[in-house]
Motif scaffolding. Structure first.
Motif, PDB file in Angstrom:
ATOM      1  N   ASP A   1     -58.693 -15.627  38.778  1.00  0.00           N
ATOM      2  CA  ASP A   1     -58.853 -16.071  37.607  1.00  0.00           C
ATOM      3  C   ASP A   1     -60.386 -16.392  37.282  1.00  0.00           C
ATOM      4  N   PRO A   2     -61.033 -15.915  36.001  1.00  0.00           N
ATOM      5  CA  PRO A   2     -62.357 -16.294  35.735  1.00  0.00           C
ATOM      6  C   PRO A   2     -62.891 -17.542  35.918  1.00  0.00           C
ATOM      7  N   ALA A   3     -61.797 -18.557  35.717  1.00  0.00           N
ATOM      8  CA  ALA A   3     -62.181 -19.821  35.760  1.00  0.00           C
ATOM      9  C   ALA A   3     -62.369 -20.436  37.074  1.00  0.00           C
ATOM     10  N   TYR A   4     -61.887 -19.762  37.924  1.00  0.00           N
ATOM     11  CA  TYR A   4     -62.127 -20.172  39.557  1.00  0.00           C
ATOM     12  C   TYR A   4     -63.212 -20.158  40.097  1.00  0.00           C
ATOM     13  N   ASP A   5     -63.868 -20.785  40.636  1.00  0.00           N
ATOM     14  CA  ASP A   5     -65.200 -21.039  41.372  1.00  0.00           C
ATOM     15  C   ASP A   5     -65.002 -21.151  42.596  1.00  0.00           C
ATOM     16  N   PRO A   6     -65.121 -20.202  43.709  1.00  0.00           N
ATOM     17  CA  PRO A   6     -64.990 -20.406  44.950  1.00  0.00           C
ATOM     18  C   PRO A   6     -65.838 -21.211  45.649  1.00  0.00           C
ATOM     19  N   ASP A   7     -67.055 -21.161  45.090  1.00  0.00           N
ATOM     20  CA  ASP A   7     -68.318 -22.182  45.577  1.00  0.00           C
ATOM     21  C   ASP A   7     -68.327 -23.875  45.320  1.00  0.00           C
ATOM     22  N   ALA A   8     -67.155 -24.157  44.566  1.00  0.00           N
ATOM     23  CA  ALA A   8     -67.068 -25.294  43.941  1.00  0.00           C
ATOM     24  C   ALA A   8     -66.624 -26.167  45.180  1.00  0.00           C
ATOM     25  N   PRO A   9     -67.052 -27.350  45.084  1.00  0.00           N
ATOM     26  CA  PRO A   9     -66.658 -28.193  46.449  1.00  0.00           C
ATOM     27  C   PRO A   9     -65.084 -28.355  46.478  1.00  0.00           C
ATOM     28  N   LEU A  10     -64.427 -28.723  45.244  1.00  0.00           N
ATOM     29  CA  LEU A  10     -63.149 -28.752  45.621  1.00  0.00           C
ATOM     30  C   LEU A  10     -62.269 -27.764  45.984  1.00  0.00           C
ATOM     31  N   SER A  11     -62.908 -26.389  45.902  1.00  0.00           N
ATOM     32  CA  SER A  11     -62.341 -25.272  46.285  1.00  0.00           C
ATOM     33  C   SER A  11     -62.404 -25.204  47.778  1.00  0.00           C
ATOM     34  N   ASN A  12     -62.819 -26.013  48.552  1.00  0.00           N
ATOM     35  CA  ASN A  12     -62.712 -26.090  49.898  1.00  0.00           C
ATOM     36  C   ASN A  12     -61.966 -27.014  50.722  1.00  0.00           C
ATOM     37  N   PRO A  13     -60.997 -26.562  51.502  1.00  0.00           N
ATOM     38  CA  PRO A  13     -60.092 -27.415  52.052  1.00  0.00           C
ATOM     39  C   PRO A  13     -60.594 -28.570  52.816  1.00  0.00           C
ATOM     40  N   LEU A  14     -61.666 -28.269  53.504  1.00  0.00           N
ATOM     41  CA  LEU A  14     -62.556 -29.321  54.079  1.00  0.00           C
ATOM     42  C   LEU A  14     -62.787 -30.734  53.343  1.00  0.00           C
ATOM     43  N   VAL A  15     -63.377 -30.232  52.056  1.00  0.00           N
ATOM     44  CA  VAL A  15     -63.609 -31.338  51.189  1.00  0.00           C
ATOM     45  C   VAL A  15     -62.323 -32.171  50.603  1.00  0.00           C
ATOM     46  N   ARG A  16     -61.652 -31.369  50.496  1.00  0.00           N
ATOM     47  CA  ARG A  16     -59.996 -31.727  50.043  1.00  0.00           C
ATOM     48  C   ARG A  16     -59.636 -32.823  51.143  1.00  0.00           C
ATOM     49  N   GLU A  17     -59.683 -32.370  52.441  1.00  0.00           N
ATOM     50  CA  GLU A  17     -59.167 -33.258  53.530  1.00  0.00           C
ATOM     51  C   GLU A  17     -59.977 -34.727  53.655  1.00  0.00           C
ATOM     52  N   ALA A  18     -61.386 -34.224  53.428  1.00  0.00           N
ATOM     53  CA  ALA A  18     -62.232 -35.458  53.604  1.00  0.00           C
ATOM     54  C   ALA A  18     -61.857 -36.575  52.558  1.00  0.00           C
ATOM     55  N   MET A  19     -61.575 -36.186  51.036  1.00  0.00           N
ATOM     56  CA  MET A  19     -61.313 -37.126  50.214  1.00  0.00           C
ATOM     57  C   MET A  19     -59.682 -37.708  50.407  1.00  0.00           C
ATOM     58  N   ASN A  20     -58.929 -37.077  50.935  1.00  0.00           N
ATOM     59  CA  ASN A  20     -57.715 -37.849  51.557  1.00  0.00           C
ATOM     60  C   ASN A  20     -58.041 -38.811  52.475  1.00  0.00           C
ATOM     61  N   ARG A  21     -58.878 -38.251  53.597  1.00  0.00           N
ATOM     62  CA  ARG A  21     -58.990 -39.259  54.844  1.00  0.00           C
ATOM     63  C   ARG A  21     -59.854 -40.521  54.231  1.00  0.00           C
ATOM     64  N   ALA A  22     -60.419 -40.387  53.261  1.00  0.00           N
ATOM     65  CA  ALA A  22     -61.431 -41.448  52.860  1.00  0.00           C
ATOM     66  C   ALA A  22     -60.555 -42.682  52.092  1.00  0.00           C
ATOM     67  N   ILE A  23     -59.298 -42.342  51.844  1.00  0.00           N
ATOM     68  CA  ILE A  23     -58.504 -43.336  51.087  1.00  0.00           C
ATOM     69  C   ILE A  23     -57.511 -43.939  52.085  1.00  0.00           C
ATOM     70  N   ASP A  24     -57.741 -45.509  51.695  1.00  0.00           N
ATOM     71  CA  ASP A  24     -56.792 -46.537  52.694  1.00  0.00           C
ATOM     72  C   ASP A  24     -55.412 -46.636  51.765  1.00  0.00           C
ATOM     73  N   ARG A  25     -54.732 -46.027  52.264  1.00  0.00           N
ATOM     74  CA  ARG A  25     -53.350 -45.979  51.484  1.00  0.00           C
ATOM     75  C   ARG A  25     -52.514 -47.427  51.557  1.00  0.00           C
ATOM     76  N   GLU A  26     -52.715 -47.880  52.840  1.00  0.00           N
ATOM     77  CA  GLU A  26     -52.087 -49.124  53.155  1.00  0.00           C
ATOM     78  C   GLU A  26     -52.665 -50.072  52.346  1.00  0.00           C
ATOM     79  N   GLU A  27     -53.884 -50.301  51.977  1.00  0.00           N
ATOM     80  CA  GLU A  27     -54.727 -51.213  51.152  1.00  0.00           C
ATOM     81  C   GLU A  27     -54.217 -51.025  49.706  1.00  0.00           C
ATOM     82  N   ILE A  28     -54.237 -49.663  49.131  1.00  0.00           N
ATOM     83  CA  ILE A  28     -53.496 -49.484  47.822  1.00  0.00           C
ATOM     84  C   ILE A  28     -52.003 -49.907  47.829  1.00  0.00           C
ATOM     85  N   ASN A  29     -51.466 -49.651  48.545  1.00  0.00           N
ATOM     86  CA  ASN A  29     -49.844 -50.346  48.402  1.00  0.00           C
ATOM     87  C   ASN A  29     -49.767 -51.785  48.398  1.00  0.00           C
ATOM     88  N   ARG A  30     -50.579 -52.429  49.568  1.00  0.00           N
ATOM     89  CA  ARG A  30     -50.597 -53.982  49.524  1.00  0.00           C
ATOM     90  C   ARG A  30     -51.277 -54.532  48.444  1.00  0.00           C
TER      91      ARG A  30
END
Length: 620
Positions: free
Chosen positions: A378-407
């Motif tokens: 797809d022309p709209a897809y940018d493989p070099d965009a940060p969010l295209s990198n699964p390492l970035v997506r993992e980092a953004m997931n690991r940065a979130i304290d789900r227990e605190e949000i729930n509480r």
């Protein structure tokens, strides 16, 4: 947390002042006033004949007993929607009603979150709005108070061996509101064509146009049976025909015709659209009375006994309220009898004698989507965009304290979502996901920083986060602010923008989401719909795309056993789990407060806000 705490302080101050004024006055202020007709999809619609007055309803007494809602052994399993064998459903046994005392009031008043738009047309309103349109409409299949699929305007059904032809028997003797005649096969054909309109708001219309080859009426348009011939097998067709899908509700063909409505190649004319907005006619237990956009909608009682249920409250008025403090204030000043009160304000309501009611099942899936993740070609897809990198997506997931949000926001009552289409009651569930969740998603800010460095962003990166109000989760904007704080702590500079849902929908449709992350709530419904809506390229507004998921979704069309379907769905879940398709957060029960002197109980899944108004139990 400073901004959140400040906002809470302001809300409590406003609430205190509002209540003080109300109590000083000694009374509550009144709220502000305020191809159809064709038997096959391919045939061109006939020119409707003008009709100056609606005909008297030529309806017989209903021939089938209304179904009673049931609690399945595992609540909500009916949401799967698969019929293992194409056998018709059993007819429920009639139960004679017992005499009951009269209710204290006749008009039930409810406050809920703001509407996505102001359309009374089910095709344009979308699923998020359907909860407040539902009182006047019914579908062929009932998505009931426990998310089970039950007979409604269809009494029984069957499918051929490969689920490519579905035959449904319709309920006889069901009148449309305001003397618009009895429901027949012609109205069902008309309604299913309306659900395929090119201007439909929901994701489902494009898929239905592709799926549905033709609709036959074996007993003629005035009869009570239809046969849906599909271009490919669809084992979960009942789910698509249920009241969980706004496009599938049954509307009067006569109303459309008399207004000069036309539907040519699924393009409606202005006359039809305007009539649906000004004169919505259905078969539900309430009929439309008045609508003031962005303020309220009011429903009136029927002039006859409804075939399915006589509501405890003959009339309903639903207010659209944006401010969190106002929800509780309206309860205290007796302007409403039920309200969508944020959880952190509920103790104040309980101290004043109000009661919290929870939904019968999880009401919402709370997650965040990464933008810009289109198919690789797809022309709209940018493989070099940060969010295209699964390492970035993992980092953004690991940065979130789900227990605190729930509480902090959910009082610990959120059910951890290990993957955005996976739930223990749905096919494809794998218990090992829970056991492996911490290995992939656990809160670990230090590991998040390491992942960003590995991805090539040792100094962090910049993104935009959006969040928008959603029925059933008034806390979502505050959640968005806290999530931003987590990301900032690991070096991600996120610009937080509270917006309206239409803003994000438009950007998703335009494929203008690169560098955008947005919080979202979806419904508690079986995985097929979520995979289609979120991850299939043929959907109207997909969120994360991959060739693997496209292939798997298409293989679901030929998987006709529960075991086959579970295996395919499990493959999608595992794929998304490992590459961080989304930010899964929680399955959230809806909670709303009621005046216990007026409302005894309210059993509802509360999908996208309170619904099932006809089943509200009154204090007598």
């Amino acid at each position: 947390m400073a901004a959140i705490n400040l906002r809470r302080a302001i809300i409590f101050f406003i609430l205190t002042m509002t209540l003080a004024v109300a109590l000083a006055c000694g009374s509550s202020a009144e709220p502000p006033a305020a191809a159809p007709a064709a038997e096959t999809q391919s045939a061109a619609p006939a020119q409707p004949a003008a009709q100056s007055q609606p005909a008297a309803p030529a309806v017989a007494e209903p021939t089938n007993t209304p179904p009673a809602p049931t609690i399945s052994a595992e609540v909500g399993q009916g949401a799967i929607g698969v019929v293992p064998t194409p056998a018709p459903t059993a007819t429920p046994i009639a139960v004679a009603p017992e005499p009951v005392a009269e209710t204290k009031i006749s008009l039930l008043k409810v406050a809920r979150g703001v509407a996505n738009n102001s359309s009374l047309d089910p095709a344009l309103g979308g699923r998020v709005n359907f909860g407040w349109l539902e009182p006047m409409y019914e579908g062929l299949i009932h998505f009931d108070q426990y998310t089970d699929l039950r007979p409604m305007l269809a009494t029984e059904w069957s499918a051929n061996a490969d689920f490519s032809v579905w035959t449904l028997q319709l309920r006889e003797g069901v009148p449309f509101h305001k003397s618009w005649g009895g429901m027949t096969a012609a109205d069902v054909v008309h309604s299913l064509n309306q659900g395929q309109r090119m201007d439909a708001h929901g994701n489902r219309a494009p898929a239905t146009r592709k799926l549905l080859n033709r609709i036959e009426t074996p007993d003629g348009p005035d009869g009570y049976s239809i046969a849906l011939h599909l271009n490919e097998p669809e084992p979960v067709m009942l789910s698509w025909l249920s009241t969980n899908q706004n496009e599938a509700v049954i509307r009067s063909k006569a109303v459309w015709d008399q207004a000069g409505g036309e539907l040519v190649e699924f393009e409606p004319n202005d006359a039809g659209i305007q009539e649906m907005q000004s004169n919505p006619i259905g078969t539900g237990p309430y009929q439309f009375a008045e609508f003031v956009p962005e303020q309220y909608i009011r429903y009136a009682p029927l002039e006859y006994d409804h075939w399915r249920i006589t509501p405890d409250f003959p009339e309903v008025q639903i207010f659209f309220v944006r401010e969190a403090a106002t929800h509780l204030a309206m309860l205290v000043t007796e302007e409403v009898h039920a309200s969508d009160v944020p959880r952190d304000l509920q103790p104040g309501g309980e101290a004043r004698g109000f009661k919290v009611i929870s939904s019968t099942t999880p009401a919402l899936r709370l997650l965040a989507f990464f933008g810009g993740l289109h198919l690789p070609d797809d022309p709209a897809y940018d493989p070099d965009a940060p969010l295209s990198n699964p390492l970035v997506r993992e980092a953004m997931n690991r940065a979130i304290d789900r227990e605190e949000i729930n509480r902090t926001f959910l009082k610990g009552r959120g059910e951890l979502m290990v993957q955005s289409v996976a739930h223990p009651k749905f096919p494809g569930w794998d218990q090992s996901l829970v056991e492996r969740f911490d290995d992939f998603y656990a809160y670990d800010p230090e590991r998040a920083r390491e992942l960003l460095a590995e991805a090539g962003y040792p100094d962090g990166l910049e993104i935009t986060q959006m969040a928008y109000p959603r029925p059933g989760l008034p806390e979502i904007l505050d959640m968005g602010e806290l999530v931003n704080k987590y990301w900032e702590e690991v070096g991600i500079k996120a610009k937080f923008q509270p917006v309206e849902p239409a803003t994000v929908s438009a950007r998703v449709a335009a494929k203008d989401t690169t560098g955008l992350v947005y919080l979202h709530t979806g419904s508690y419904s079986e995985p097929t719909y979520a995979i289609y809506g979120y991850h299939y390229s043929g959907s109207k507004r997909p969120r994360f795309l991959a060739p693997f998921i496209d292939q798997k979704y298409e293989s679901l069309q030929t998987a006709v056993t529960l075991e086959q379907r579970a295996e395919v769905i499990s493959d999608v879940i595992e794929f998304c789990f490992e590459i961080y398709c989304t930010i899964p957060l929680f399955w959230v029960p809806a909670e709303f407060m009621v005046n216990p002197e007026v409302i005894a109980d309210w059993k509802t899944p509360a999908t996208f806000g309170v619904r099932n108004f006809e089943y509200v139990e009154a204090v007598r």
